[in-house]
Write a protein that holds these residues in place. Structure first.
Motif, PDB file in Angstrom:
ATOM      1  N   ALA A   1     -22.324  36.041  22.295  1.00  0.00           N
ATOM      2  CA  ALA A   1     -22.276  36.004  23.757  1.00  0.00           C
ATOM      3  C   ALA A   1     -23.454  35.272  24.401  1.00  0.00           C
ATOM      4  N   GLY A   2     -24.546  35.101  23.673  1.00  0.00           N
ATOM      5  CA  GLY A   2     -25.762  34.571  24.280  1.00  0.00           C
ATOM      6  C   GLY A   2     -25.702  33.109  24.669  1.00  0.00           C
ATOM      7  N   ALA A   3     -25.185  32.274  23.776  1.00  0.00           N
ATOM      8  CA  ALA A   3     -25.123  30.847  24.072  1.00  0.00           C
ATOM      9  C   ALA A   3     -24.250  30.589  25.297  1.00  0.00           C
ATOM     10  N   LYS A   4     -23.108  31.245  25.354  1.00  0.00           N
ATOM     11  CA  LYS A   4     -22.210  31.075  26.502  1.00  0.00           C
ATOM     12  C   LYS A   4     -22.888  31.503  27.798  1.00  0.00           C
ATOM     13  N   ALA A   5     -23.593  32.630  27.748  1.00  0.00           N
ATOM     14  CA  ALA A   5     -24.273  33.122  28.942  1.00  0.00           C
ATOM     15  C   ALA A   5     -25.321  32.129  29.430  1.00  0.00           C
ATOM     16  N   MET A   6     -26.070  31.520  28.510  1.00  0.00           N
ATOM     17  CA  MET A   6     -27.112  30.578  28.905  1.00  0.00           C
ATOM     18  C   MET A   6     -26.511  29.259  29.390  1.00  0.00           C
ATOM     19  N   ILE A   7     -25.454  28.814  28.740  1.00  0.00           N
ATOM     20  CA  ILE A   7     -24.782  27.584  29.190  1.00  0.00           C
ATOM     21  C   ILE A   7     -24.205  27.795  30.587  1.00  0.00           C
ATOM     22  N   ASP A   8     -23.601  28.961  30.805  1.00  0.00           N
ATOM     23  CA  ASP A   8     -23.055  29.269  32.129  1.00  0.00           C
ATOM     24  C   ASP A   8     -24.146  29.315  33.189  1.00  0.00           C
ATOM     25  N   ASP A   9     -25.361  29.646  32.781  1.00  0.00           N
ATOM     26  CA  ASP A   9     -26.502  29.675  33.697  1.00  0.00           C
ATOM     27  C   ASP A   9     -27.183  28.316  33.836  1.00  0.00           C
ATOM     28  N   GLY A  10     -26.602  27.284  33.211  1.00  0.00           N
ATOM     29  CA  GLY A  10     -27.102  25.923  33.393  1.00  0.00           C
ATOM     30  C   GLY A  10     -28.235  25.513  32.495  1.00  0.00           C
ATOM     31  N   VAL A  11     -28.343  26.122  31.318  1.00  0.00           N
ATOM     32  CA  VAL A  11     -29.482  25.826  30.452  1.00  0.00           C
ATOM     33  C   VAL A  11     -29.498  24.376  29.959  1.00  0.00           C
ATOM     34  N   LEU A  12     -28.337  23.740  29.900  1.00  0.00           N
ATOM     35  CA  LEU A  12     -28.286  22.345  29.440  1.00  0.00           C
ATOM     36  C   LEU A  12     -28.438  21.343  30.582  1.00  0.00           C
ATOM     37  N   GLU A  13     -28.750  21.843  31.761  1.00  0.00           N
ATOM     38  CA  GLU A  13     -28.876  20.993  32.948  1.00  0.00           C
ATOM     39  C   GLU A  13     -30.275  21.108  33.542  1.00  0.00           C
ATOM     40  N   ASN A  14     -30.589  20.179  34.438  1.00  0.00           N
ATOM     41  CA  ASN A  14     -31.798  20.248  35.284  1.00  0.00           C
ATOM     42  C   ASN A  14     -33.091  20.468  34.495  1.00  0.00           C
ATOM     43  N   PRO A  15     -33.507  19.535  33.649  1.00  0.00           N
ATOM     44  CA  PRO A  15     -32.871  18.241  33.368  1.00  0.00           C
ATOM     45  C   PRO A  15     -31.775  18.373  32.300  1.00  0.00           C
ATOM     46  N   ASN A  16     -30.877  17.401  32.303  1.00  0.00           N
ATOM     47  CA  ASN A  16     -29.773  17.407  31.356  1.00  0.00           C
ATOM     48  C   ASN A  16     -30.273  17.184  29.931  1.00  0.00           C
ATOM     49  N   VAL A  17     -29.785  18.009  29.012  1.00  0.00           N
ATOM     50  CA  VAL A  17     -30.181  17.895  27.604  1.00  0.00           C
ATOM     51  C   VAL A  17     -29.412  16.762  26.939  1.00  0.00           C
ATOM     52  N   SER A  18     -30.133  15.907  26.205  1.00  0.00           N
ATOM     53  CA  SER A  18     -29.526  14.770  25.509  1.00  0.00           C
ATOM     54  C   SER A  18     -29.166  15.082  24.069  1.00  0.00           C
ATOM     55  N   MET A  19     -29.922  15.991  23.461  1.00  0.00           N
ATOM     56  CA  MET A  19     -29.711  16.349  22.051  1.00  0.00           C
ATOM     57  C   MET A  19     -30.336  17.709  21.812  1.00  0.00           C
ATOM     58  N   ILE A  20     -29.806  18.444  20.829  1.00  0.00           N
ATOM     59  CA  ILE A  20     -30.324  19.788  20.566  1.00  0.00           C
ATOM     60  C   ILE A  20     -30.467  20.016  19.063  1.00  0.00           C
ATOM     61  N   PHE A  21     -31.509  20.762  18.697  1.00  0.00           N
ATOM     62  CA  PHE A  21     -31.758  21.127  17.305  1.00  0.00           C
ATOM     63  C   PHE A  21     -31.971  22.638  17.202  1.00  0.00           C
ATOM     64  N   GLY A  22     -31.607  23.185  16.069  1.00  0.00           N
ATOM     65  CA  GLY A  22     -31.834  24.600  15.820  1.00  0.00           C
ATOM     66  C   GLY A  22     -31.904  24.872  14.340  1.00  0.00           C
ATOM     67  N   LEU A  23     -32.457  26.022  13.988  1.00  0.00           N
ATOM     68  CA  LEU A  23     -32.534  26.391  12.574  1.00  0.00           C
ATOM     69  C   LEU A  23     -32.152  27.839  12.373  1.00  0.00           C
ATOM     70  N   HIS A  24     -31.784  28.150  11.149  1.00  0.00           N
ATOM     71  CA  HIS A  24     -31.571  29.527  10.715  1.00  0.00           C
ATOM     72  C   HIS A  24     -32.208  29.684   9.349  1.00  0.00           C
ATOM     73  N   ASN A  25     -32.963  30.749   9.177  1.00  0.00           N
ATOM     74  CA  ASN A  25     -33.525  31.024   7.859  1.00  0.00           C
ATOM     75  C   ASN A  25     -32.390  31.249   6.864  1.00  0.00           C
ATOM     76  N   ASN A  26     -32.675  31.009   5.595  1.00  0.00           N
ATOM     77  CA  ASN A  26     -31.662  31.250   4.568  1.00  0.00           C
ATOM     78  C   ASN A  26     -32.347  31.729   3.286  1.00  0.00           C
ATOM     79  N   PRO A  27     -32.180  33.015   2.937  1.00  0.00           N
ATOM     80  CA  PRO A  27     -32.825  33.550   1.728  1.00  0.00           C
ATOM     81  C   PRO A  27     -32.205  33.033   0.437  1.00  0.00           C
ATOM     82  N   GLU A  28     -31.048  32.358   0.526  1.00  0.00           N
ATOM     83  CA  GLU A  28     -30.439  31.777  -0.668  1.00  0.00           C
ATOM     84  C   GLU A  28     -31.060  30.417  -1.007  1.00  0.00           C
ATOM     85  N   ILE A  29     -31.860  29.890  -0.091  1.00  0.00           N
ATOM     86  CA  ILE A  29     -32.555  28.615  -0.317  1.00  0.00           C
ATOM     87  C   ILE A  29     -34.034  28.920  -0.563  1.00  0.00           C
ATOM     88  N   PRO A  30     -34.630  28.395  -1.628  1.00  0.00           N
ATOM     89  CA  PRO A  30     -36.032  28.698  -1.932  1.00  0.00           C
ATOM     90  C   PRO A  30     -36.970  28.218  -0.833  1.00  0.00           C
TER      91      PRO A  30
END
Length: 398
Positions: A143-172
Protein backbone atom coordinates in the motif's frame (compact mmCIF):
# COMPACT_ATOMS: atom_id res chain seq x y z
CA UNK A 1 36.53 9.98 -11.06
CA UNK A 2 34.22 10.63 -8.11
CA UNK A 3 33.59 6.88 -7.73
CA UNK A 4 36.84 6.57 -5.76
CA UNK A 5 35.72 9.34 -3.41
CA UNK A 6 32.31 7.73 -2.99
CA UNK A 7 33.90 4.42 -2.04
CA UNK A 8 36.30 6.07 0.38
CA UNK A 9 33.51 7.98 2.11
CA UNK A 10 31.19 4.97 2.29
CA UNK A 11 33.88 2.87 3.95
CA UNK A 12 34.55 5.62 6.48
CA UNK A 13 30.88 5.52 7.45
CA UNK A 14 30.84 1.83 8.39
CA UNK A 15 30.45 2.33 12.13
CA UNK A 16 27.88 5.09 11.72
CA UNK A 17 25.79 2.95 9.40
CA UNK A 18 26.06 0.00 11.76
CA UNK A 19 24.79 2.15 14.65
CA UNK A 20 21.96 3.60 12.58
CA UNK A 21 20.76 0.18 11.49
CA UNK A 22 20.89 -1.26 14.98
CA UNK A 23 18.80 1.61 16.30
CA UNK A 24 16.16 1.12 13.60
CA UNK A 25 16.25 -2.62 14.18
CA UNK A 26 15.52 -2.27 17.90
CA UNK A 27 12.44 -0.15 17.31
CA UNK A 28 10.55 -1.62 14.35
CA UNK A 29 7.12 -0.30 13.40
CA UNK A 30 4.32 -1.83 11.37
CA UNK A 31 2.88 -0.51 8.11
CA UNK A 32 1.56 3.06 8.29
CA UNK A 33 2.71 3.22 11.92
CA UNK A 34 6.32 4.16 11.17
CA UNK A 35 6.05 7.39 13.18
CA UNK A 36 9.31 7.22 15.14
CA UNK A 37 11.22 5.77 12.19
CA UNK A 38 10.04 8.63 9.98
CA UNK A 39 10.87 11.21 12.66
CA UNK A 40 14.46 9.97 12.95
CA UNK A 41 14.86 9.93 9.17
CA UNK A 42 13.52 13.47 8.82
CA UNK A 43 15.91 14.78 11.47
CA UNK A 44 18.91 13.09 9.85
CA UNK A 45 18.06 14.39 6.38
CA UNK A 46 17.44 17.95 7.61
CA UNK A 47 20.83 17.96 9.31
CA UNK A 48 22.40 17.04 5.96
CA UNK A 49 20.77 20.07 4.35
CA UNK A 50 17.95 18.32 2.45
CA UNK A 51 14.54 19.87 1.84
CA UNK A 52 12.27 17.51 3.78
CA UNK A 53 8.55 16.79 3.54
CA UNK A 54 6.91 14.57 6.14
CA UNK A 55 3.62 12.67 6.22
CA UNK A 56 3.72 11.93 2.50
CA UNK A 57 1.58 8.88 1.76
CA UNK A 58 0.52 8.97 5.44
CA UNK A 59 3.85 8.28 7.17
CA UNK A 60 6.40 8.64 4.38
CA UNK A 61 9.31 11.06 4.19
CA UNK A 62 10.58 12.77 1.02
CA UNK A 63 13.92 14.58 0.97
CA UNK A 64 15.29 16.63 -1.93
CA UNK A 65 18.89 17.60 -2.67
CA UNK A 66 19.38 20.16 -5.44
CA UNK A 67 22.71 20.05 -7.21
CA UNK A 68 24.27 22.38 -9.77
CA UNK A 69 21.06 22.14 -11.78
CA UNK A 70 17.53 21.39 -10.60
CA UNK A 71 16.79 18.83 -13.32
CA UNK A 72 16.95 15.96 -14.03
CA UNK A 73 15.69 14.47 -10.78
CA UNK A 74 16.74 10.94 -9.87
CA UNK A 75 14.92 9.17 -7.05
CA UNK A 76 16.25 6.67 -4.52
CA UNK A 77 13.63 4.67 -2.63
CA UNK A 78 13.83 2.83 0.70
CA UNK A 79 10.93 1.13 2.48
CA UNK A 80 10.61 1.51 6.26
CA UNK A 81 8.02 -0.89 7.69
CA UNK A 82 8.50 -4.03 9.74
CA UNK A 83 6.50 -7.24 10.18
CA UNK A 84 4.29 -8.75 12.92
CA UNK A 85 6.99 -11.31 13.76
CA UNK A 86 8.47 -12.09 17.19
CA UNK A 87 12.24 -11.89 16.88
CA UNK A 88 14.18 -15.03 17.84
CA UNK A 89 17.72 -14.05 16.81
CA UNK A 90 19.12 -13.45 20.28
CA UNK A 91 21.07 -10.45 18.99
CA UNK A 92 22.12 -7.77 21.45
CA UNK A 93 20.17 -5.24 19.40
CA UNK A 94 17.07 -7.41 18.88
CA UNK A 95 13.65 -5.79 18.65
CA UNK A 96 12.36 -4.10 21.79
CA UNK A 97 8.85 -3.89 20.36
CA UNK A 98 7.37 -7.24 21.26
CA UNK A 99 5.86 -9.10 18.34
CA UNK A 100 7.29 -6.71 15.74
CA UNK A 101 10.55 -7.31 13.84
CA UNK A 102 12.48 -6.06 10.85
CA UNK A 103 12.38 -9.61 9.52
CA UNK A 104 12.59 -8.41 5.93
CA UNK A 105 15.47 -6.03 6.49
CA UNK A 106 13.80 -2.73 5.68
CA UNK A 107 15.95 -1.22 8.41
CA UNK A 108 18.89 -2.10 6.16
CA UNK A 109 17.30 -0.29 3.22
CA UNK A 110 16.76 2.85 5.28
CA UNK A 111 20.34 2.70 6.54
CA UNK A 112 21.80 2.34 3.04
CA UNK A 113 19.67 5.24 1.82
CA UNK A 114 20.79 7.47 4.69
CA UNK A 115 24.38 6.59 3.89
CA UNK A 116 23.79 7.47 0.24
CA UNK A 117 22.23 10.74 1.34
CA UNK A 118 25.33 11.69 3.31
CA UNK A 119 27.60 10.77 0.40
CA UNK A 120 25.55 12.81 -2.08
CA UNK A 121 25.38 15.81 0.26
CA UNK A 122 29.18 15.88 0.26
CA UNK A 123 29.17 15.73 -3.57
CA UNK A 124 26.46 18.33 -4.08
CA UNK A 125 28.63 20.49 -6.32
CA UNK A 126 29.29 17.56 -8.65
CA UNK A 127 25.62 16.68 -8.87
CA UNK A 128 24.29 17.80 -12.24
CA UNK A 129 20.66 17.56 -11.19
CA UNK A 130 18.58 16.74 -8.13
CA UNK A 131 18.17 13.62 -6.03
CA UNK A 132 14.89 12.83 -4.32
CA UNK A 133 14.91 10.31 -1.48
CA UNK A 134 11.67 8.39 -0.99
CA UNK A 135 11.38 6.79 2.43
CA UNK A 136 8.26 4.72 1.94
CA UNK A 137 5.86 3.15 4.44
CA UNK A 138 3.73 0.03 4.13
CA UNK A 139 5.54 -2.03 1.52
CA UNK A 140 4.63 -5.18 3.39
CA UNK A 141 0.92 -4.62 2.74
CA UNK A 142 1.41 -3.43 -0.85
CA UNK A 143 0.00 0.00 0.00
CA UNK A 144 2.89 2.40 0.58
CA UNK A 145 4.08 3.07 -2.95
CA UNK A 146 0.55 3.78 -4.16
CA UNK A 147 -0.08 6.13 -1.25
CA UNK A 148 3.10 8.11 -1.98
CA UNK A 149 2.48 8.23 -5.73
CA UNK A 150 -1.06 9.45 -5.06
CA UNK A 151 0.48 12.17 -2.88
CA UNK A 152 2.65 13.31 -5.81
CA UNK A 153 6.01 11.89 -4.78
CA UNK A 154 7.12 11.55 -8.42
CA UNK A 155 6.25 15.19 -9.14
CA UNK A 156 7.48 18.67 -8.19
CA UNK A 157 10.12 18.13 -9.44
CA UNK A 158 9.25 15.31 -11.82
CA UNK A 159 11.34 12.17 -11.33
CA UNK A 160 13.28 11.05 -14.43
CA UNK A 161 14.59 7.73 -13.11
CA UNK A 162 14.40 5.71 -9.91
CA UNK A 163 16.63 3.17 -8.15
CA UNK A 164 16.02 0.91 -5.18
CA UNK A 165 17.51 -2.07 -3.41
CA UNK A 166 16.48 -5.01 -1.29
CA UNK A 167 18.81 -7.02 0.89
CA UNK A 168 19.09 -10.69 0.00
CA UNK A 169 20.50 -13.28 2.46
CA UNK A 170 20.75 -15.82 -0.37
CA UNK A 171 23.45 -13.64 -1.99
CA UNK A 172 26.83 -13.51 -0.19
CA UNK A 173 27.95 -10.23 1.30
CA UNK A 174 30.22 -8.39 -1.13
CA UNK A 175 28.04 -9.25 -4.13
CA UNK A 176 24.97 -7.76 -5.76
CA UNK A 177 22.23 -9.33 -7.87
CA UNK A 178 21.44 -7.18 -10.88
CA UNK A 179 19.71 -7.83 -14.19
CA UNK A 180 17.69 -6.15 -16.91
CA UNK A 181 14.07 -7.19 -17.38
CA UNK A 182 11.80 -9.13 -14.96
CA UNK A 183 13.15 -9.50 -11.44
CA UNK A 184 10.07 -10.00 -9.25
CA UNK A 185 6.59 -11.24 -10.10
CA UNK A 186 3.22 -9.55 -10.44
CA UNK A 187 1.03 -10.11 -7.39
CA UNK A 188 -2.68 -10.86 -7.76
CA UNK A 189 -5.21 -12.04 -5.17
CA UNK A 190 -8.18 -14.37 -5.61
CA UNK A 191 -11.33 -14.57 -3.49
CA UNK A 192 -13.78 -17.45 -3.98
CA UNK A 193 -17.02 -18.15 -2.16
CA UNK A 194 -18.60 -21.56 -2.81
CA UNK A 195 -22.31 -21.66 -1.93
CA UNK A 196 -24.04 -24.98 -1.33
CA UNK A 197 -26.84 -26.21 0.89
CA UNK A 198 -25.84 -27.36 4.34
CA UNK A 199 -27.19 -30.12 6.52
CA UNK A 200 -26.33 -33.19 8.59
CA UNK A 201 -22.99 -34.75 7.63
CA UNK A 202 -24.49 -38.23 8.08
CA UNK A 203 -26.82 -37.58 5.13
CA UNK A 204 -24.62 -36.05 2.39
CA UNK A 205 -27.09 -37.10 -0.29
CA UNK A 206 -29.60 -34.59 1.11
CA UNK A 207 -27.26 -31.57 0.87
CA UNK A 208 -25.09 -29.76 -1.67
CA UNK A 209 -21.64 -29.97 -0.16
CA UNK A 210 -19.53 -26.80 -0.66
CA UNK A 211 -16.52 -28.42 1.04
CA UNK A 212 -16.23 -31.12 -1.60
CA UNK A 213 -16.79 -28.50 -4.26
CA UNK A 214 -14.12 -26.18 -2.82
CA UNK A 215 -11.69 -29.09 -2.68
CA UNK A 216 -12.37 -29.89 -6.33
CA UNK A 217 -11.89 -26.26 -7.30
CA UNK A 218 -8.46 -26.11 -5.64
CA UNK A 219 -7.33 -29.30 -7.33
CA UNK A 220 -8.71 -28.36 -10.75
CA UNK A 221 -7.05 -24.95 -10.61
CA UNK A 222 -3.67 -26.64 -10.28
CA UNK A 223 -4.04 -27.93 -13.84
CA UNK A 224 -3.93 -24.39 -15.21
CA UNK A 225 -0.18 -24.05 -14.65
CA UNK A 226 0.56 -27.62 -15.76
CA UNK A 227 -1.75 -27.73 -18.78
CA UNK A 228 -2.50 -24.16 -19.92
CA UNK A 229 0.67 -22.20 -19.22
CA UNK A 230 3.61 -22.42 -21.63
CA UNK A 231 6.26 -24.49 -19.78
CA UNK A 232 8.84 -21.82 -20.62
CA UNK A 233 6.88 -19.17 -18.71
CA UNK A 234 6.60 -18.97 -14.93
CA UNK A 235 3.34 -18.90 -13.00
CA UNK A 236 2.11 -19.81 -9.53
CA UNK A 237 -1.46 -20.38 -8.30
CA UNK A 238 -1.62 -21.00 -4.56
CA UNK A 239 -4.28 -20.89 -1.86
CA UNK A 240 -3.52 -19.67 1.63
CA UNK A 241 -6.86 -20.00 3.36
CA UNK A 242 -9.97 -22.19 3.26
CA UNK A 243 -12.73 -21.46 5.75
CA UNK A 244 -16.03 -23.30 6.08
CA UNK A 245 -18.00 -24.98 8.80
CA UNK A 246 -17.68 -25.11 12.58
CA UNK A 247 -18.58 -28.71 13.49
CA UNK A 248 -17.36 -32.10 12.33
CA UNK A 249 -20.85 -33.44 11.73
CA UNK A 250 -22.41 -30.43 9.98
CA UNK A 251 -21.96 -29.69 6.29
CA UNK A 252 -21.94 -25.88 5.97
CA UNK A 253 -23.77 -23.68 3.52
CA UNK A 254 -20.62 -22.05 2.15
CA UNK A 255 -16.84 -22.14 2.01
CA UNK A 256 -14.53 -19.18 1.43
CA UNK A 257 -11.06 -19.44 -0.15
CA UNK A 258 -8.33 -16.87 -0.68
CA UNK A 259 -5.24 -17.30 -2.80
CA UNK A 260 -2.47 -15.63 -4.73
CA UNK A 261 -1.35 -15.69 -8.35
CA UNK A 262 2.18 -14.80 -9.47
CA UNK A 263 3.33 -14.15 -13.04
CA UNK A 264 5.90 -12.11 -14.98
CA UNK A 265 4.21 -11.87 -18.37
CA UNK A 266 1.28 -9.43 -18.65
CA UNK A 267 -0.38 -11.45 -21.40
CA UNK A 268 -0.21 -14.59 -19.30
CA UNK A 269 -1.57 -12.62 -16.35
CA UNK A 270 -4.65 -11.72 -18.42
CA UNK A 271 -5.14 -15.31 -19.55
CA UNK A 272 -4.87 -16.82 -16.07
CA UNK A 273 -7.71 -14.68 -14.76
CA UNK A 274 -9.98 -16.01 -17.51
CA UNK A 275 -8.85 -19.61 -17.08
CA UNK A 276 -9.44 -19.47 -13.35
CA UNK A 277 -12.93 -18.00 -13.75
CA UNK A 278 -13.88 -20.70 -16.23
CA UNK A 279 -12.51 -23.51 -14.05
CA UNK A 280 -14.12 -22.22 -10.85
CA UNK A 281 -17.55 -21.70 -12.41
CA UNK A 282 -17.62 -24.98 -14.32
CA UNK A 283 -16.45 -27.02 -11.34
CA UNK A 284 -19.07 -25.45 -9.10
CA UNK A 285 -21.79 -26.00 -11.67
CA UNK A 286 -20.90 -29.66 -12.11
CA UNK A 287 -21.36 -30.23 -8.37
CA UNK A 288 -24.55 -28.22 -8.03
CA UNK A 289 -23.02 -25.26 -6.20
CA UNK A 290 -23.09 -21.55 -6.87
CA UNK A 291 -19.89 -19.57 -6.77
CA UNK A 292 -18.60 -16.02 -6.45
CA UNK A 293 -15.19 -15.41 -8.00
CA UNK A 294 -13.18 -12.20 -7.60
CA UNK A 295 -9.73 -11.56 -9.02
CA UNK A 296 -7.79 -8.52 -7.76
CA UNK A 297 -4.65 -7.17 -9.39
CA UNK A 298 -2.43 -5.91 -6.59
CA UNK A 299 0.99 -5.23 -8.12
CA UNK A 300 2.61 -5.38 -11.55
CA UNK A 301 5.94 -7.22 -11.95
CA UNK A 302 9.24 -5.54 -11.13
CA UNK A 303 10.82 -5.08 -14.56
CA UNK A 304 14.17 -3.31 -14.75
CA UNK A 305 14.45 -0.72 -17.50
CA UNK A 306 17.40 -1.21 -19.92
CA UNK A 307 18.88 2.28 -19.50
CA UNK A 308 18.45 2.35 -15.72
CA UNK A 309 19.99 -1.11 -15.46
CA UNK A 310 22.95 -0.04 -17.55
CA UNK A 311 23.58 2.86 -15.16
CA UNK A 312 23.26 0.59 -12.12
CA UNK A 313 25.70 -1.87 -13.69
CA UNK A 314 28.26 0.88 -14.22
CA UNK A 315 27.92 1.85 -10.56
CA UNK A 316 28.02 -1.78 -9.39
CA UNK A 317 31.24 -2.41 -11.29
CA UNK A 318 32.88 0.41 -9.34
CA UNK A 319 31.52 -0.72 -5.99
CA UNK A 320 31.66 -4.52 -6.25
CA UNK A 321 33.97 -5.17 -9.21
CA UNK A 322 33.12 -7.44 -12.14
CA UNK A 323 33.27 -10.58 -9.99
CA UNK A 324 30.88 -9.09 -7.45
CA UNK A 325 27.94 -8.83 -9.86
CA UNK A 326 25.78 -11.92 -10.23
CA UNK A 327 22.84 -12.59 -12.53
CA UNK A 328 19.94 -13.31 -10.15
CA UNK A 329 17.18 -15.82 -10.68
CA UNK A 330 13.89 -13.88 -10.78
CA UNK A 331 11.74 -14.26 -7.68
CA UNK A 332 8.04 -15.11 -7.55
CA UNK A 333 7.82 -12.68 -4.64
CA UNK A 334 6.36 -9.24 -5.30
CA UNK A 335 7.41 -5.67 -4.52
CA UNK A 336 5.49 -2.40 -4.80
CA UNK A 337 8.61 -0.74 -6.22
CA UNK A 338 6.99 -1.97 -9.44
CA UNK A 339 4.42 0.84 -9.18
CA UNK A 340 7.17 3.46 -9.51
CA UNK A 341 8.55 1.59 -12.52
CA UNK A 342 5.16 1.85 -14.22
CA UNK A 343 5.57 5.63 -14.08
CA UNK A 344 9.30 6.17 -14.70
CA UNK A 345 12.30 4.07 -15.81
CA UNK A 346 13.78 2.26 -12.84
CA UNK A 347 16.14 -0.42 -11.63
CA UNK A 348 15.85 -2.60 -8.53
CA UNK A 349 18.74 -4.71 -7.27
CA UNK A 350 19.49 -7.23 -4.56
CA UNK A 351 22.22 -6.40 -2.05
CA UNK A 352 24.02 -9.48 -0.74
CA UNK A 353 23.90 -9.73 3.06
CA UNK A 354 24.39 -13.48 3.46
CA UNK A 355 27.17 -14.98 5.57
CA UNK A 356 26.91 -18.49 7.06
CA UNK A 357 29.73 -17.73 9.51
CA UNK A 358 27.39 -15.41 11.43
CA UNK A 359 24.19 -17.37 10.71
CA UNK A 360 23.04 -14.80 8.15
CA UNK A 361 21.34 -17.45 6.07
CA UNK A 362 17.69 -17.24 7.08
CA UNK A 363 15.12 -16.08 4.53
CA UNK A 364 13.03 -12.93 4.50
CA UNK A 365 10.24 -12.94 7.11
CA UNK A 366 11.99 -15.50 9.31
CA UNK A 367 12.14 -14.72 13.06
CA UNK A 368 15.84 -15.67 12.77
CA UNK A 369 16.62 -13.25 9.92
CA UNK A 370 20.11 -11.73 10.15
CA UNK A 371 22.38 -9.74 7.85
CA UNK A 372 26.11 -9.14 7.53
CA UNK A 373 26.65 -5.50 8.43
CA UNK A 374 29.61 -5.23 6.06
CA UNK A 375 27.04 -4.86 3.28
CA UNK A 376 25.75 -1.47 4.44
CA UNK A 377 28.57 0.76 3.09
CA UNK A 378 28.38 -1.12 -0.20
CA UNK A 379 24.64 -0.53 -0.49
CA UNK A 380 25.06 3.15 0.34
CA UNK A 381 27.81 3.56 -2.25
CA UNK A 382 25.81 1.77 -4.95
CA UNK A 383 22.75 3.96 -4.42
CA UNK A 384 24.78 7.16 -4.32
CA UNK A 385 26.86 6.33 -7.36
CA UNK A 386 23.80 5.26 -9.37
CA UNK A 387 22.21 8.65 -8.68
CA UNK A 388 25.39 10.57 -9.56
CA UNK A 389 25.89 8.71 -12.83
CA UNK A 390 22.22 8.98 -13.76
CA UNK A 391 22.07 12.74 -13.16
CA UNK A 392 25.25 13.41 -15.11
CA UNK A 393 24.26 11.08 -17.95
CA UNK A 394 20.92 12.85 -18.38
CA UNK A 395 22.70 16.19 -18.60
CA UNK A 396 25.16 14.89 -21.23
CA UNK A 397 22.29 13.52 -23.32
CA UNK A 398 20.43 16.86 -23.46
Amino acid sequence: MYSDEVMKLSKSMSEELRALRRDFHQFPELSFKEFETARKIAIYMKELGYEVKENVGKTGVVALLKGAKENPTVALRADMDALPVKEMTGLSYASKNDGVMHACGHDIHVTCALGAAKILASHKDELQGSVKFIFQPAEEINAGAKAMIDDGVLENPNVSMIFGLHNNPEIPVGKVGLKEGPLMAAVDSTFITVIGQGGHAAYPHRVIDPIVCASSIVMNLQTIVSRNVDPQKAAVISFGSINGGIANNVIPDEVKLTGTVRTFDEGLRDSIEGWMKRTVENTASSLGCKVEFNYRRDLPPVVNHPEATKIALWAAQKVFGEDGIILPTPSMGGEDFALYQKKVPGCYFWLGVGNPDIDAVHPWHSPYFKADEEAFPLGAALLALSALIACNKFIQAT
